[in-house]
Design a protein around this motif. Structure first.
Motif, short mmCIF file in Angstrom:
data_model
loop_
_atom_site.label_atom_id
_atom_site.label_comp_id
_atom_site.label_asym_id
_atom_site.label_seq_id
_atom_site.Cartn_x
_atom_site.Cartn_y
_atom_site.Cartn_z
N ILE A 31 -17.56 -136.18 -61.87
CA ILE A 31 -16.12 -136.38 -62.01
C ILE A 31 -15.67 -136.18 -63.46
N LYS A 32 -16.57 -136.44 -64.41
CA LYS A 32 -16.24 -136.13 -65.81
C LYS A 32 -16.09 -134.62 -65.99
N ILE A 33 -16.97 -133.88 -65.34
CA ILE A 33 -16.88 -132.41 -65.38
C ILE A 33 -15.60 -131.96 -64.69
N ALA A 34 -15.34 -132.51 -63.49
CA ALA A 34 -14.17 -132.11 -62.70
C ALA A 34 -12.87 -132.34 -63.47
N LYS A 35 -12.84 -133.42 -64.26
CA LYS A 35 -11.62 -133.74 -65.02
C LYS A 35 -11.35 -132.71 -66.11
N LYS A 36 -12.42 -132.00 -66.54
CA LYS A 36 -12.28 -131.00 -67.59
C LYS A 36 -11.88 -129.62 -67.04
N LEU A 37 -12.06 -129.42 -65.74
CA LEU A 37 -11.79 -128.12 -65.14
C LEU A 37 -10.46 -128.14 -64.40
N THR A 38 -9.71 -127.07 -64.52
CA THR A 38 -8.44 -126.99 -63.80
C THR A 38 -8.58 -126.10 -62.57
N TYR A 72 -20.74 -119.80 -62.79
CA TYR A 72 -20.81 -121.25 -62.88
C TYR A 72 -21.10 -121.71 -64.31
N TRP A 73 -21.98 -120.97 -64.98
CA TRP A 73 -22.44 -121.42 -66.30
C TRP A 73 -21.43 -121.05 -67.38
N ARG A 74 -20.59 -120.08 -67.12
CA ARG A 74 -19.49 -119.81 -68.05
C ARG A 74 -18.56 -121.02 -68.10
N LEU A 75 -18.28 -121.59 -66.92
CA LEU A 75 -17.46 -122.80 -66.88
C LEU A 75 -18.15 -123.95 -67.61
N GLN A 76 -19.44 -124.11 -67.37
CA GLN A 76 -20.19 -125.19 -68.01
C GLN A 76 -20.13 -125.06 -69.53
#
Length: 381
Positions: free
Chosen positions: A167-174, A221-225
């Motif tokens: 959820i910490k990751i999800a909060k950073k992604l739009t 996926y890893w570009r987002l990461q």
């Protein structure tokens, strides 16, 4: 245009130009200098897939090597979207990851995404994808990973422990970022939109740099990461990308579990293997024996040769001799296919033996092993 191709996490179409793909994805080619550094760290050995540029592209592999040389270490992460039967092509990242683990003595995390498979396919039930996950995990264990340094987990089982970091990751992604990266439609279910956070989560299982061996189709996926990792206190994920093992039907696209004519499954018996190779394996030979003896064959488009080159014939001198004999016309297409059939059946016989043994080791890798036990107790702060 005839030279057009498509590479996404869910689809590979056309004849892939890997040099163009490096430019499109903004990755780096694995240089001879990088290979030399790895060779020095592995006792003078390079895996056949590195020697022959099957693993050809990377992000931050040089930084992974630097971390290892400085004593910081790193960890490995790869995964599998389960299907009804794995084929030979599915094993490539696992075989290479196992070699890296053997050489560098590092932890390996293997995510089995039964949730993604369910969310992306309307015709599949969750019970089906969970069942396939069990069968696929046995095939993964059979590759030979170190039970003390390997944790294999299904998303639907391990979600409780992953959720805090997810959820910490999800909060950073739009939504806009996810939609643009994966080409999602506004009608996509919300599970597909959230899922990338779960696939990114294992890159943050340790406070070390994560190296991901995988097909280059998984790179989005890893570009987002890499866009958000440092803001959460973690390293940007490093990757090492493989090419796609050509399908039996020719040099375009990749093998598909849903199309038996394109693939050799790990469960195929010797007669099935022989029948498929002889009937479907695309040939680089000439239409007649006389013409083949005169003009020779083309190993670049011959599937039997390409499979041998990828990893079924590891001896560099032997593969060179096979190539020379085929190009000259000394070796016929049928003879080349017979070499592959023998190699494949020997490989599959040994794999099935190890798969039976894997049934006794399932709990070690999922729950009871050293790393597995640690991970089941660990909840990210």
């Amino acid at each position: 245009m005839p030279d057009e191709f498509t590479v996404t996490p869910w689809e590979v179409k056309g004849k892939v130009d890997y040099d163009k793909l490096i430019i499109q994805f903004g990755t780096q080619k694995i240089t001879e200098e990088l290979k030399h550094k790895i060779k020095n760290l592995t006792g003078g050995e390079l895996h056949v897939m590195l020697r022959r540029n099957i693993f050809f592209s990377h992000r931050d592999l040089d930084l992974v090597i630097e971390d290892y040389e400085k004593g910081k270490g790193f960890f490995l992460y790869t995964g599998r979207a389960p299907s009804l039967g794995m084929h030979i092509g599915h094993l490539i990242p696992f075989i290479f990851t196992k070699w890296l683990q053997d050489k560098f003595k590092v932890n390996v995390y293997i995510e089995v995404t039964d949730d993604e498979k369910f969310l992306r396919n309307q015709e599949y039930t969750l019970d089906q994808t969970r069942s396939w996950a069990y069968d696929n995990i046995l095939d993964i264990i059979a590759v030979g990973f170190d039970p003390d340094r390997t944790f294999i987990f299904q998303d639907t089982e391990y979600i409780r422990n992953m959720y805090p970091i997810a959820i910490k990751i999800a909060k950073k992604l739009t939504f806009s970022e996810i939609r643009a990266t994966f080409g999602l439609e506004t009608s996509s279910n919300i599970g597909i939109i959230f899922y990338p956070a779960l696939q990114i989560a294992p890159t943050m299982f340790e406070k070390k740099r994560c190296l991901i061996p995988a097909g280059i189709d998984q790179d989005p996926y890893w570009r987002l990461q890499r866009d958000i990792a440092e803001s959460l206190g973690y390293y940007k994920a490093a990757q090492i990308h493989s090419k796609f093992l050509p399908p039996l039907t020719g040099p375009e696209g990749k093998m598909s579990s849903s199309n038996p004519e394109t693939a050799i499954y790990l469960s195929d018996d010797p007669k099935t293997v022989e029948k498929k190779i002889m009937k479907y394996a695309f040939s680089g030979g000439q239409p007649t024996i006389e013409l083949h003896r005169k003009y020779g064959g083309n190993p670049e488009i011959d599937v039997a040769f390409q499979w041998l080159y990828y990893f079924f014939e590891e001896d560099d001198n032997k593969i060179k001799k096979i190539e020379e004999d085929y190009r000259s016309g000394k070796m016929l297409t049928g003879e080349l296919k017979q070499i592959l059939i023998e190699k494949l059946n020997d490989f599959l016989e040994e794999h099935r033996r190890k798969r039976e043994e894997a049934k006794k080791l399932l709990h070690v890798f999922k729950y009871d092993g050293k790393l597995a036990s640690e991970m089941w107790q660990k909840v990210h702060e």
